[in-house]
Motif scaffolding. Structure first.
Motif, PDB file in Angstrom:
ATOM      1  N   GLN A  83      44.263 -33.686   5.375  1.00  0.00           N
ATOM      2  CA  GLN A  83      43.286 -32.679   4.982  1.00  0.00           C
ATOM      3  C   GLN A  83      42.976 -32.753   3.495  1.00  0.00           C
ATOM      4  OE1 GLN A  83      44.988 -28.996   6.389  1.00  0.00           O
ATOM      5  NE2 GLN A  83      44.198 -29.280   8.471  1.00  0.00           N
ATOM      6  N   THR A  84      43.965 -33.149   2.705  1.00  0.00           N
ATOM      7  CA  THR A  84      43.735 -33.353   1.277  1.00  0.00           C
ATOM      8  C   THR A  84      42.747 -34.496   1.052  1.00  0.00           C
ATOM      9  OG1 THR A  84      45.982 -32.596   0.815  1.00  0.00           O
ATOM     10  CG2 THR A  84      44.860 -33.825  -0.925  1.00  0.00           C
ATOM     11  N   LEU A  85      42.838 -35.558   1.853  1.00  0.00           N
ATOM     12  CA  LEU A  85      41.897 -36.666   1.737  1.00  0.00           C
ATOM     13  C   LEU A  85      40.481 -36.210   2.077  1.00  0.00           C
ATOM     14  CD1 LEU A  85      44.037 -39.541   3.325  1.00  0.00           C
ATOM     15  CD2 LEU A  85      43.310 -39.361   0.935  1.00  0.00           C
ATOM     16  N   ASP A  86      40.343 -35.291   3.024  1.00  0.00           N
ATOM     17  CA  ASP A  86      39.025 -34.708   3.294  1.00  0.00           C
ATOM     18  C   ASP A  86      38.471 -34.034   2.048  1.00  0.00           C
ATOM     19  OD1 ASP A  86      38.994 -35.529   5.929  1.00  0.00           O
ATOM     20  OD2 ASP A  86      39.772 -33.633   6.709  1.00  0.00           O
ATOM     21  N   ALA A  87      39.325 -33.311   1.347  1.00  0.00           N
ATOM     22  CA  ALA A  87      38.882 -32.616   0.135  1.00  0.00           C
ATOM     23  C   ALA A  87      38.489 -33.596  -0.961  1.00  0.00           C
ATOM     24  CB  ALA A  87      39.982 -31.684  -0.365  1.00  0.00           C
ATOM     25  N   PHE A  88      39.244 -34.685  -1.099  1.00  0.00           N
ATOM     26  CA  PHE A  88      38.927 -35.678  -2.129  1.00  0.00           C
ATOM     27  C   PHE A  88      37.591 -36.370  -1.858  1.00  0.00           C
ATOM     28  CE2 PHE A  88      43.468 -35.685  -3.426  1.00  0.00           C
ATOM     29  CZ  PHE A  88      43.271 -35.629  -4.794  1.00  0.00           C
ATOM     30  N   THR A  89      37.128 -36.332  -0.615  1.00  0.00           N
ATOM     31  CA  THR A  89      35.840 -36.944  -0.290  1.00  0.00           C
ATOM     32  C   THR A  89      34.715 -36.333  -1.111  1.00  0.00           C
ATOM     33  OG1 THR A  89      36.603 -37.348   1.971  1.00  0.00           O
ATOM     34  CG2 THR A  89      34.248 -37.478   1.587  1.00  0.00           C
ATOM     35  N   PHE A  90      34.851 -35.050  -1.486  1.00  0.00           N
ATOM     36  CA  PHE A  90      33.831 -34.367  -2.283  1.00  0.00           C
ATOM     37  C   PHE A  90      34.073 -34.487  -3.778  1.00  0.00           C
ATOM     38  CE2 PHE A  90      34.083 -32.047   1.787  1.00  0.00           C
ATOM     39  CZ  PHE A  90      32.795 -32.288   2.233  1.00  0.00           C
ATOM     40  N   GLY A  91      35.162 -35.157  -4.182  1.00  0.00           N
ATOM     41  CA  GLY A  91      35.450 -35.329  -5.599  1.00  0.00           C
ATOM     42  C   GLY A  91      36.683 -34.559  -6.025  1.00  0.00           C
ATOM     43  N   ASN A  92      37.250 -34.969  -7.162  1.00  0.00           N
ATOM     44  CA  ASN A  92      38.462 -34.342  -7.668  1.00  0.00           C
ATOM     45  C   ASN A  92      38.249 -32.882  -8.046  1.00  0.00           C
ATOM     46  OD1 ASN A  92      39.722 -36.792  -7.324  1.00  0.00           O
ATOM     47  ND2 ASN A  92      39.619 -37.362  -9.487  1.00  0.00           N
ATOM     48  N   ASP A  93      37.072 -32.571  -8.577  1.00  0.00           N
ATOM     49  CA  ASP A  93      36.808 -31.188  -8.974  1.00  0.00           C
ATOM     50  C   ASP A  93      36.798 -30.262  -7.755  1.00  0.00           C
ATOM     51  OD1 ASP A  93      36.620 -31.989 -11.589  1.00  0.00           O
ATOM     52  OD2 ASP A  93      34.422 -32.204 -11.554  1.00  0.00           O
ATOM     53  N   SER A  94      36.179 -30.714  -6.681  1.00  0.00           N
ATOM     54  CA  SER A  94      36.173 -29.917  -5.460  1.00  0.00           C
ATOM     55  C   SER A  94      37.581 -29.767  -4.897  1.00  0.00           C
ATOM     56  CB  SER A  94      35.260 -30.557  -4.415  1.00  0.00           C
ATOM     57  OG  SER A  94      33.923 -30.586  -4.848  1.00  0.00           O
ATOM     58  N   ALA A  95      38.357 -30.839  -4.961  1.00  0.00           N
ATOM     59  CA  ALA A  95      39.735 -30.762  -4.474  1.00  0.00           C
ATOM     60  C   ALA A  95      40.549 -29.768  -5.304  1.00  0.00           C
ATOM     61  CB  ALA A  95      40.379 -32.143  -4.515  1.00  0.00           C
ATOM     62  N   ALA A  96      40.358 -29.799  -6.628  1.00  0.00           N
ATOM     63  CA  ALA A  96      41.079 -28.864  -7.496  1.00  0.00           C
ATOM     64  C   ALA A  96      40.684 -27.420  -7.211  1.00  0.00           C
ATOM     65  CB  ALA A  96      40.817 -29.211  -8.962  1.00  0.00           C
ATOM     66  N   SER A  97      39.411 -27.205  -6.910  1.00  0.00           N
ATOM     67  CA  SER A  97      38.956 -25.846  -6.615  1.00  0.00           C
ATOM     68  C   SER A  97      39.554 -25.298  -5.329  1.00  0.00           C
ATOM     69  CB  SER A  97      37.422 -25.817  -6.525  1.00  0.00           C
ATOM     70  OG  SER A  97      36.971 -26.516  -5.370  1.00  0.00           O
ATOM     71  N   MET A  98      40.051 -26.194  -4.463  1.00  0.00           N
ATOM     72  CA  MET A  98      40.702 -25.770  -3.223  1.00  0.00           C
ATOM     73  C   MET A  98      42.206 -25.582  -3.387  1.00  0.00           C
ATOM     74  SD  MET A  98      38.710 -28.267  -0.533  1.00  0.00           S
ATOM     75  CE  MET A  98      36.914 -28.337  -0.508  1.00  0.00           C
ATOM     76  N   GLY A  99      42.679 -25.654  -4.627  1.00  0.00           N
ATOM     77  CA  GLY A  99      44.087 -25.429  -4.894  1.00  0.00           C
ATOM     78  C   GLY A  99      44.966 -26.650  -4.793  1.00  0.00           C
ATOM     79  N   ILE A 100      44.376 -27.838  -4.764  1.00  0.00           N
ATOM     80  CA  ILE A 100      45.143 -29.081  -4.649  1.00  0.00           C
ATOM     81  C   ILE A 100      45.558 -29.547  -6.041  1.00  0.00           C
ATOM     82  CG2 ILE A 100      45.043 -31.514  -3.958  1.00  0.00           C
ATOM     83  CD1 ILE A 100      43.025 -30.637  -1.805  1.00  0.00           C
ATOM     84  N   ALA A 101      46.820 -29.926  -6.195  1.00  0.00           N
ATOM     85  CA  ALA A 101      47.304 -30.495  -7.456  1.00  0.00           C
ATOM     86  C   ALA A 101      46.813 -31.943  -7.540  1.00  0.00           C
ATOM     87  CB  ALA A 101      48.823 -30.426  -7.521  1.00  0.00           C
TER      88      ALA A 101
END
Length: 355
Positions: free
Chosen positions: A236-254
């Motif tokens: 699921q983290t890889l799904d978030a990275f698909t939109f970019g690091n900034d989007s992943a960070a906004s979802m609470g991912i380190a």
């Protein structure tokens, strides 16, 4: 367009997830085929009898030569081919998600080039005084190349750089590292290798499973399984990275920690596989794209599908490399390139038309 629609660009294939229960059967069938087919064909019945004798203590009458070919040569080779195919395909999935680059593959970070340099140092320059094996030398070279790429990428980006800058730094550092270690490999071969040594090294550099035995499988199997578990854990983290690091960070991912774990996993998987079989191209590039077309971009489906497809593809490529030219075994990298390049071209053309 919503994020959900971007993640599932081929919704007509999403209902096929129930076929994943066939994964063990398909993988077992591919390994059996890779064991039975070769320069001398052996029946599946004979293969199963040898497995029963070895694993279950049965006492089926089997020709000793056939039993030796199956157990000591072909079966271990098929198992390692499956692990290498799965590992390289998983590495491609992770890198394409993290770097948001559709052309990213396991060799982007210079790991293959470093492994080649390490192997050449052992085989040609005598590094290790005969104590260090070819695979161990390749592993050391791969780790050294990975370390250099990390240092270059860290120096090229700063703490204030965004995700795009960090990804670009990794890509550029990988290109620089590959160029450096490829040049070192060519220099060592030109300066120290005999004609016979140069021929053997070039064959290994293009991918070679001829020397694979069970001790290699004991390393390849846990490496591939460990990489698969890590990728599934972070699916699921890889799904978030698909939109970019900034989007992943906004979802609470380190972002930094997770990206470091995933890139280290990719580096270790690639280093282990390359140290055993040499450089095999197109697996990490073509397989993830093909599986996205079949299953969509959600990594819950993409990760296991790519691992299975990579394993089956490399087993098939190994079989073709043994039977395509009578009396001669081709480098497996030649077969993967002959198949992978046209398939990748078709994927690119179809993707452009669909847009």
């Amino acid at each position: 367009m919503s994020k959900a629609s971007v993640l599932t660009p081929w919704p007509r294939f999403q209902g096929r997830g129930h076929w994943f229960w066939l994964t063990p059967l398909l993988l077992f069938s591919a390994i059996m085929a890779g064991t039975a087919i070769g320069e001398t064909s052996i029946s599946i019945e004979t293969v199963l009898k040898v497995l029963a004798n070895r694993l279950l203590g049965a006492d089926y009458p089997v020709d000793r030569i056939d039993a030796g070919i199956i157990w000591s040569y072909r079966l271990s080779r098929a198992v390692v081919a499956a692990c290498c195919g799965a590992g390289l395909a998983l590495a491609g999935v992770v890198l394409q998600a993290l770097l948001r680059n559709p052309l990213a593959d396991p060799y982007l970070m210079g790991i293959s080039a470093g492994a080649s340099t390490g192997a050449v140092l052992v085989a040609v320059a005598g590094f290790g005084g005969g104590v260090v094996t070819l695979s161990a030398g390749a592993m050391v070279g791969a780790i050294a190349a990975f370390g250099l790429v990390v240092i270059l990428a860290y120096g090229a980006s700063d703490s204030r750089g965004g995700g795009t800058q960090a990804s670009s730094a990794i890509i550029l550092a990988g290109i620089a590292g590959s160029s450096l270690f490829n040049a070192l490999t060519a220099f060592i071969i030109a300066r120290s290798a005999s004609a016979e040594q140069a021929r053997g090294i070039m064959f290994w550099l293009m991918g070679n499973l001829s020397g694979i035995r069970w001790d290699n499988a004991l390393l390849a199997v846990p490496t591939a399984l460990g990489g698969l578990l890590v990728c599934l854990w972070y699916r699921q983290t890889l799904d978030a990275f698909t939109f970019g690091n900034d989007s992943a960070a906004s979802m609470g991912i380190a972002v930094r920690r997770v990206r470091g774990i995933l890139i280290l996993t990719v580096a270790l998987m690639t280093a282990v596989m390359v140290s055993m079989v040499g450089a095999i191209g197109f697996v990490g590039l073509v397989i993830p794209h093909a599986m996205r077309f079949l299953t969509g971009s959600r990594h819950t489906r993409l990760v296991p599908a790519s691992a299975l497809a990579g394993a089956v593809f490399l087993i098939g490529a190994d079989v073709v490399s043994r039977i395509l030219v009578t009396g001669q075994v081709l480098p497996i990298g030649v077969v993967t390139a002959l198949v992978g390049a046209p398939v990748f071209a078709l994927i690119l053309i179809r993707g452009a038309r669909s847009r």
